[in-house]
Design a protein around this motif. Structure first.
Motif, short mmCIF file in Angstrom:
data_model
loop_
_atom_site.label_atom_id
_atom_site.label_comp_id
_atom_site.label_asym_id
_atom_site.label_seq_id
_atom_site.Cartn_x
_atom_site.Cartn_y
_atom_site.Cartn_z
N GLN A 358 -3.95 2.39 -1.05
CA GLN A 358 -2.76 2.44 -1.88
C GLN A 358 -1.79 1.33 -1.46
O GLN A 358 -1.75 0.94 -0.30
N GLN A 359 -1.02 0.87 -2.41
CA GLN A 359 -0.06 -0.19 -2.13
C GLN A 359 1.03 0.31 -1.19
O GLN A 359 1.50 1.44 -1.30
N ASP A 360 1.41 -0.54 -0.23
CA ASP A 360 2.47 -0.22 0.74
C ASP A 360 2.13 1.01 1.59
O ASP A 360 3.02 1.73 2.05
N GLN A 361 0.87 1.27 1.81
CA GLN A 361 0.46 2.42 2.61
C GLN A 361 0.51 2.06 4.08
O GLN A 361 -0.05 1.04 4.50
N LEU A 362 1.18 2.88 4.89
CA LEU A 362 1.31 2.61 6.32
C LEU A 362 -0.05 2.62 7.01
O LEU A 362 -0.36 1.72 7.79
N LEU A 363 -0.85 3.64 6.74
CA LEU A 363 -2.17 3.76 7.34
C LEU A 363 -3.18 3.07 6.43
O LEU A 363 -3.42 3.51 5.30
N ASP A 364 -3.79 1.99 6.93
CA ASP A 364 -4.60 1.13 6.07
C ASP A 364 -6.10 1.27 6.26
O ASP A 364 -6.88 0.48 5.71
N THR A 365 -6.55 2.25 7.06
CA THR A 365 -7.97 2.41 7.31
C THR A 365 -8.34 3.87 7.06
O THR A 365 -8.25 4.72 7.95
N CYS A 366 -8.74 4.16 5.82
CA CYS A 366 -8.93 5.54 5.37
C CYS A 366 -10.33 5.74 4.80
O CYS A 366 -10.96 4.80 4.30
N TYR A 367 -10.79 7.00 4.85
CA TYR A 367 -12.14 7.35 4.41
C TYR A 367 -12.09 8.61 3.56
O TYR A 367 -11.29 9.52 3.81
N ASP A 368 -12.99 8.63 2.57
CA ASP A 368 -13.12 9.78 1.69
C ASP A 368 -14.29 10.63 2.18
O ASP A 368 -15.45 10.24 2.04
N LEU A 369 -13.99 11.79 2.77
CA LEU A 369 -15.01 12.63 3.39
C LEU A 369 -15.36 13.84 2.53
O LEU A 369 -15.71 14.90 3.04
N GLU A 370 -15.24 13.69 1.21
CA GLU A 370 -15.62 14.74 0.28
C GLU A 370 -17.09 15.11 0.50
O GLU A 370 -17.99 14.25 0.49
N GLY A 371 -17.33 16.40 0.73
CA GLY A 371 -18.69 16.88 0.91
C GLY A 371 -19.17 16.89 2.35
O GLY A 371 -20.26 17.39 2.64
N TYR A 372 -18.39 16.32 3.26
CA TYR A 372 -18.76 16.32 4.68
C TYR A 372 -18.14 17.54 5.37
O TYR A 372 -16.92 17.66 5.43
N GLY A 373 -18.99 18.42 5.88
CA GLY A 373 -18.46 19.57 6.62
C GLY A 373 -17.93 19.19 7.98
O GLY A 373 -16.93 19.73 8.45
N ASN A 374 -18.60 18.24 8.62
CA ASN A 374 -18.19 17.73 9.92
C ASN A 374 -18.05 16.22 9.85
O ASN A 374 -18.67 15.55 9.01
N VAL A 375 -17.25 15.68 10.72
CA VAL A 375 -17.10 14.23 10.82
C VAL A 375 -17.23 13.84 12.29
O VAL A 375 -16.71 14.51 13.18
#
Length: 452
Positions: A358-375
């Motif tokens: 997202q624009q102007d987002q402070l945290l710039d390293t993000c992941y979509d973990l939809e469907g993952y029970g564990n990470v």
């Protein structure tokens, strides 16, 4: 001859295996990762704290179900929290000095009021990530819910019909001032919030356990009459900074010897604690410590020397004075250090899909973990002189929203200051027992959660 060769081969094999083992331990390869249940990142809706047998003053998250503030209507979402967090960091970057108040003899003498670019401490606009403690004031004792802040050295209460009332305390005395019968105070914060009033001397009661409390009969604090709306329903601030003789650290010095310990809870639905003196040493005793220092330009802050961060099996060397701050949420790193940390994190997380930036987002390293029970997350260790501190797995990442499955690396670059200020925020401090021994200039880090 053959036996001698076999013996030599065996000897060199032992040396090689020993050295390999040392390398693995030093590089944290044997514990390079954690498997985290995604469900554990979803905050509980009910408080799971039992006060029975609990030692010290409870610390709870301001917007969690354990908060005595009734969650102040609805808590802000995580994006709002990070916007407010960035505002606090900007004000810290521009800070030159905290308090100019001091106790002299039987009264208080004020110099100038607080500088206009002082700390952005709390309120719906700034402090959604802060923590609350309860302390007693006056006779008979009344308990007040105060923001816990290690970056401020002044304690003040909201005064009036909905707060502390000096006329209802038999031990309340107006603090004397060389400029008149009362001694005024004025605090200005980086978001243009403010508090002003006059100084009071009264009893302070700090809880040690269900059975015992310590009482201080001549505690100086601010009685706030003009409070800007941004402070929400908190009753005031408990300043636990190290500078000035008006700080709680200095005013309780004879009993507590400038020693205190706190532990921030690992979730919004649990509690941590704040302890002082012998009880702090007993509860938070650690085998190793690292030097604690101060900066004359920002004397309230607690500085440590951060020399490295280990992520997975890779150590990143750093040379940075870091502020331990209970009011900042996300840890800030100098840009080159953050870039290296981000790169290693991305390598470790390469099997997970990236989330849209997202624009102007402070945290710039993000992941979509939809469907993952564990990470599977990399283990992260903060390196200090003579001390290594393992972070809680949940402190490595930040969950963007309760309703979705997006998580981000819970660190950010600090580009707003030329001297590359490092701030270790409260998200990374969670579940650590932090023992401050100010008189001996050292701090210890205990792991294992806030159970005491």
């Amino acid at each position: 001859m053959a036996n001698n060769i076999l013996h030599l081969l065996f000897f060199f094999t032992l040396i090689f295996s020993c050295c390999l083992k040392k390398t693995l331990v030093y590089g944290a390869v044997e514990a390079a990762y954690h498997v985290l249940d995604m469900k554990s990142l979803v905050p509980a809706s009910t408080c799971s704290v039992s006060t029975k047998g609990f030692h010290g003053m409870q610390i709870v998250h301001r917007y969690g179900p354990c908060s005595p503030l009734g969650r102040e209507n609805s808590p802000p979402d995580s994006r709002q929290i990070l916007i407010k967090d960035q505002a606090r960091v900007r004000s810290m970057n521009s800070l030159t000095s905290n308090s100019k108040y001091a106790i002299h003899g039987e009264g208080i003498v004020t110099a100038d009021s607080f500088p206009p670019q002082a700390l952005t401490l709390f309120g719906r606009d700034i402090g959604a990530g802060n923590y609350v403690v309860k302390a007693g004031f006056g006779t008979p004792k009344r308990d007040f819910n105060l923001i816990f802040d290690t970056g401020s050295d002044l304690t003040w209460l909201r005064c009036g019909s909905n707060g502390y009332q000096p006329s209802e305390s038999s031990t309340s005395i107006n603090a004397k001032c060389n400029s008149g019968p009362t001694c005024p105070f004025n605090v200005n914060y980086g978001d243009n919030s403010s508090a002003s009033g006059y100084f009071i001397r009264d009893y302070l009661t700090l809880k040690l356990s269900d059975m015992y409390s310590d009482v201080f009969s001549n505690f100086y604090f601010g009685c706030g009459l003009q409070i800007s709306p941004g402070f929400g329903s908190a009753d005031g601030l408990l300043g636990v900074g190290q500078s000035g003789n008006l700080s709680i650290i200095s005013q309780t010095n004879q009993m507590y010897a400038k020693v205190f310990c706190y532990c921030l809870p690992g979730s919004h639905s649990s509690a941590g604690f704040l302890l002082f003196g012998i009880e702090a040493q007993r509860t938070c005793k650690t085998k190793t410590t690292t030097p604690l220092s101060r900066n004359p330009n920002s004397p309230a802050y607690y500085y440590v020397n951060l020399i490295g961060i280990t992520i997975g099996d890779q150590r990143l060397d750093i040379s940075s004075k870091a502020i331990m701050d209970s009011g900042t949420v996300i840890t800030r790193l100098p840009s080159p250090v953050y870039s290296a940390l981000r790169s290693e994190f991305m390598k470790f997380m390469s099997k997970y899909p990236r989330a849209k930036q997202q624009q102007d987002q402070l945290l710039d390293t993000c992941y979509d973990l939809e469907g993952y029970g564990n990470v599977t997350l990399p283990n992260m260790v903060l390196q200090f002189p003579k001390l290594q501190v393992n972070l809680d797995p949940s402190a490595v990442i930040w969950k963007e929203r309760e309703s979705d499955s997006q998580v981000c690396l819970a660190f950010a670059r600090n580009d707003d200051v030329p001297d590359k200020l490092t701030i270790i925020g409260n998200h990374q401090q969670r579940t650590l027992k932090l023992l401050y021994d100010i008189g001996n200039n050292k701090v210890g880090f205990g792991i294992g959660g806030c159970a005491n």
